[in-house]
Design an enzyme around this catalytic site. Structure first.
Site, short mmCIF file in Angstrom:
data_model
loop_
_atom_site.label_atom_id
_atom_site.label_comp_id
_atom_site.label_asym_id
_atom_site.label_seq_id
_atom_site.Cartn_x
_atom_site.Cartn_y
_atom_site.Cartn_z
N HIS A 16 57.00 18.96 -19.36
CA HIS A 16 56.52 17.63 -18.93
C HIS A 16 57.70 16.70 -18.73
O HIS A 16 58.59 16.64 -19.58
CB HIS A 16 55.60 17.02 -19.99
CG HIS A 16 54.18 17.46 -19.85
ND1 HIS A 16 53.14 16.60 -19.58
CD2 HIS A 16 53.63 18.68 -19.94
CE1 HIS A 16 52.01 17.28 -19.51
NE2 HIS A 16 52.28 18.54 -19.73
N LYS A 19 56.25 12.76 -32.86
CA LYS A 19 57.56 13.13 -33.40
C LYS A 19 57.52 13.95 -34.69
O LYS A 19 58.54 14.51 -35.08
CB LYS A 19 58.38 11.86 -33.67
CG LYS A 19 58.70 11.04 -32.44
CD LYS A 19 59.59 11.81 -31.51
CE LYS A 19 60.04 10.97 -30.33
NZ LYS A 19 60.80 11.77 -29.36
N PRO A 55 51.49 9.28 -35.34
CA PRO A 55 51.54 10.24 -34.23
C PRO A 55 51.84 9.60 -32.87
O PRO A 55 51.88 10.29 -31.85
CB PRO A 55 50.14 10.87 -34.24
CG PRO A 55 49.28 9.95 -35.00
CD PRO A 55 50.14 9.14 -35.90
N TYR A 70 62.11 9.17 -26.21
CA TYR A 70 60.81 9.81 -26.01
C TYR A 70 60.95 11.32 -25.86
O TYR A 70 60.26 12.10 -26.50
CB TYR A 70 60.16 9.19 -24.78
CG TYR A 70 58.74 9.62 -24.52
CD1 TYR A 70 57.74 9.40 -25.45
CD2 TYR A 70 58.39 10.25 -23.31
CE1 TYR A 70 56.44 9.80 -25.21
CE2 TYR A 70 57.09 10.65 -23.06
CZ TYR A 70 56.12 10.42 -24.02
OH TYR A 70 54.82 10.82 -23.78
N TYR A 75 48.73 6.95 -21.59
CA TYR A 75 48.60 5.93 -22.63
C TYR A 75 47.91 4.73 -21.97
O TYR A 75 48.52 4.07 -21.13
CB TYR A 75 49.97 5.49 -23.15
CG TYR A 75 50.79 6.61 -23.75
CD1 TYR A 75 50.77 6.85 -25.12
CD2 TYR A 75 51.60 7.42 -22.94
CE1 TYR A 75 51.52 7.87 -25.68
CE2 TYR A 75 52.35 8.46 -23.50
CZ TYR A 75 52.31 8.67 -24.86
OH TYR A 75 53.05 9.70 -25.42
P1 RFL Z 1 52.82 20.90 -42.49
O1 RFL Z 1 52.58 21.36 -41.07
O2 RFL Z 1 51.85 19.96 -43.07
O3 RFL Z 1 52.93 22.21 -43.37
C1 RFL Z 1 52.95 22.13 -44.78
C2 RFL Z 1 52.41 23.44 -45.34
O4 RFL Z 1 52.50 23.42 -46.75
C3 RFL Z 1 51.30 23.95 -47.31
N1 RFL Z 1 51.17 23.45 -48.69
C4 RFL Z 1 51.43 24.20 -49.77
N2 RFL Z 1 51.80 25.49 -49.89
C5 RFL Z 1 51.97 25.97 -51.16
N3 RFL Z 1 51.75 25.21 -52.28
C6 RFL Z 1 51.38 23.92 -52.18
N4 RFL Z 1 51.17 23.20 -53.29
C7 RFL Z 1 51.20 23.36 -50.89
N5 RFL Z 1 50.84 22.13 -50.43
C8 RFL Z 1 50.83 22.22 -49.10
C9 RFL Z 1 50.23 23.45 -46.35
O5 RFL Z 1 49.04 24.25 -46.45
C10 RFL Z 1 50.94 23.62 -44.99
O6 RFL Z 1 50.73 24.91 -44.44
O7 RFL Z 1 54.26 20.23 -42.66
P2 RFL Z 1 55.62 20.39 -41.83
O8 RFL Z 1 56.02 21.83 -41.73
O9 RFL Z 1 56.54 19.40 -42.40
O10 RFL Z 1 55.24 19.97 -40.32
C11 RFL Z 1 54.87 18.64 -40.04
C12 RFL Z 1 53.91 18.61 -38.85
O11 RFL Z 1 52.81 19.47 -39.12
C13 RFL Z 1 53.40 17.18 -38.57
O12 RFL Z 1 54.46 16.27 -38.66
C14 RFL Z 1 52.80 17.07 -37.15
O13 RFL Z 1 51.62 17.82 -37.05
C15 RFL Z 1 52.53 15.60 -36.81
N6 RFL Z 1 51.89 15.47 -35.49
C16 RFL Z 1 52.62 15.58 -34.33
N7 RFL Z 1 53.94 15.86 -34.38
C17 RFL Z 1 54.65 16.03 -33.23
O14 RFL Z 1 55.86 16.31 -33.29
N8 RFL Z 1 54.07 15.92 -31.98
C18 RFL Z 1 52.75 15.65 -31.84
O15 RFL Z 1 52.26 15.59 -30.70
C19 RFL Z 1 51.96 15.44 -33.04
N9 RFL Z 1 50.63 15.20 -32.97
C20 RFL Z 1 50.51 15.26 -35.41
C21 RFL Z 1 49.90 15.13 -34.13
C22 RFL Z 1 49.71 15.18 -36.56
C23 RFL Z 1 48.36 14.97 -36.45
N10 RFL Z 1 47.61 14.87 -37.65
C24 RFL Z 1 46.54 15.72 -37.97
C25 RFL Z 1 48.14 14.07 -38.72
C26 RFL Z 1 48.54 14.93 -34.01
C27 RFL Z 1 47.75 14.85 -35.16
C28 RFL Z 1 46.29 14.63 -34.98
#
Ligand code: RFL
Length: 405
Positions: free
Chosen positions: A82, A307, A303, A400, A211
């Site tokens: 993109h 990032k 979000p 961005y 947006y």
């Molecule tokens: P994660 O992905 O939350 O993974 C953490 C893992 O740890 C496990 N866990 C445990 N395991 C063992 N023992 C425990 N006590 C534990 N406690 C937890 C969990 O089950 C999980 O598997 O963290 P990580 O790796 O730091 O990654 C972060 C990202 O997932 C997060 O920042 C993004 O999803 C945020 N986000 C977006 N980020 C982007 O870069 N681009 C996007 O377009 C974007 N869109 C979004 C998003 C987050 C969203 N939500 C749901 C908050 C859109 C949404 C809707």
């Protein structure tokens, strides 16, 4: 080495990684590639982590990182580059060809696919992930070896003894709370804004990220795959899902995304909806003795600028370099510097996200005398400058698309 008794497993490794999200898995693969012994413990089942739909937008520098290490096959095959996004405001479209300004592009590739690809790669190369093993206790951070205790549904206990723990367990995880509060400072901000995050099994009406800045509130349209679209609708921060029937969602999206007449939204099954509270948190430092936090465990970001996953992978890269350097040389200097290397990028990203929040919401200021009409004029000027002023647009594009800063 594994000694199995009836209900107690004890293993020893160099690095124990808590959490099989993007941060934990990228770290695991980078360590594995360099022959560093590591294991991953994960609270959820494999099926669960492989289907958790969240992010979708991968920054340019993260695309390059995944490619450099050979982790990008799925993204290169099925992701979509993109280079343009579209803002809508006051009946006008503002196309921003950010990719042209910096000769770089984003990739749209859903987070659950990245997790599937990384897991498959790590496990196929002999990597060990203990799924359905929540870490429940962390001990020995101040001693020579740390120990993580995990439970499992079969009522067994797993003890992982290690040189270092990587806390990649997200915002609700255990690792962050294992650091004494006297040794850290938490910075946080609540924006008083909510987003209804919607996942629909429909193609989006345009291939661009949209947006829409509407009087009734923000609306976003983010294509994920040819058949899945993420939508966002601004709402009160603690709004109830029961207020949002599917009919109301489609009608509100149609209204807020419309520019000239009706928006031609393709309606279909809504497979997920949840209310997100716009808030950001940063913990400083991101480490304590033998424990290093990466990704959401150390910081969360709204979000708005897409990032969070990118920061998580970037932390994992920095931590992997520090651990590899230590295990090769015995030199702890990069480990000591870990937080100092990660935090400037985290804060630059927070600043960009804060700017984006003000751009797309009319009520993001903490000022009690919020004047929405005044904010609206400012938003219009910002969008015009994004279109007309090259230096302004370039600055936006760099942040961005995520260029190395
Ligand atoms: P994660 O992905 O939350 O993974 C953490 C893992 O740890 C496990 N866990 C445990 N395991 C063992 N023992 C425990 N006590 C534990 N406690 C937890 C969990 O089950 C999980 O598997 O963290 P990580 O790796 O730091 O990654 C972060 C990202 O997932 C997060 O920042 C993004 O999803 C945020 N986000 C977006 N980020 C982007 O870069 N681009 C996007 O377009 C974007 N869109 C979004 C998003 C987050 C969203 N939500 C749901 C908050 C859109 C949404 C809707």
């Amino acid at each position: 080495m594994m000694n199995s008794r009836s209900l107690l497993k004890h293993i020893s490794t160099q690095a124990a990684i808590v959490g099989a999200g993007p941060a934990g898995l990228v770290l695991a693969l980078l360590l594995q590639k360099e022959g560093i012994d590591c294991v991953v413990v994960e609270r959820q089942s494999r099926a669960y982590v492989e289907s958790r739909a969240r992010a979708g937008l991968i920054e340019h520098q993260i695309v390059e990182l995944l490619r450099k290490h050979g982790f990008s096959e799925g993204m290169d095959l099925n992701g979509v580059p993109h280079t343009t996004c579209e803002f809508r405001h006051g009946g006008r479209r503002y196309m921003i060809p950010y990719g042209d300004h910096v000769h770089a592009s984003h990739f749209v590739y859903p987070q659950q696919f990245i997790v599937q690809d990384l897991l498959q790669l790590f496990i196929s190369r002999g990597g060990i992930v203990f799924f359905s093993h929540p870490a429940v206790k962390i001990e020995g951070l101040e001693s020579d070896r740390a120990v993580i205790t995990c439970t499992s549904s079969e009522n067994s206990v797993l003890k992982v003894e290690c040189d270092f723990i990587a806390g990649c367990d997200g915002f609700q995880g255990l690792c962050r709370s294992s650091i004494p509060s006297t040794d850290t400072k938490i910075f946080s901000k609540q924006y008083g804004i909510g987003w209804l995050a919607i996942l629909a099994e429909v193609p989006s009406s345009t291939k661009k990220l949209v947006y829409a800045l509407h009087k009734s509130g923000f609306a976003g349209q983010m294509p994920r795959t040819s058949q899945i679209t993420r939508y966002y609708l601004e709402c009160p921060p603690n709004d109830q899902l029961s207020n949002w029937s599917d009919d109301r969602i489609w009608s509100e999206l149609g209204k807020r995304l419309a520019v000239d007449g009706d928006e031609n939204l393709i309606q279909g099954p809504i497979v997920e909806k949840r209310v997100l509270n716009m808030r950001s948190v940063v913990m400083e430092p991101m480490q304590y003795k033998r424990l290093f936090l990466a990704g959401d465990a150390a910081h969360i970001i709204t979000p708005v600028g897409a990032k969070g996953m990118n920061l998580a992978i970037s932390d994992a890269d920095v931590l992997a370099n520090a651990l590899i350097h230590y295990f090769r040389s015995g030199d702890e200097v990069l480990l000591r510097e870990y937080s100092h290397v990660c935090l400037p990028r985290v804060w630059k990203t927070q600043e960009f996200s804060d700017w984006m929040i003000r751009l797309i919401h009319s009520n993001a200021d903490s000022d009690q005398n919020k004047d929405k009409d005044f904010s609206d004029r400012l938003r219009q000027v910002r969008l015009e400058r994004l279109q007309q002023t090259d230096t302004y647009a370039k600055l936006f594009a760099e942040s961005y698309v995520g260029l190395k800063q």
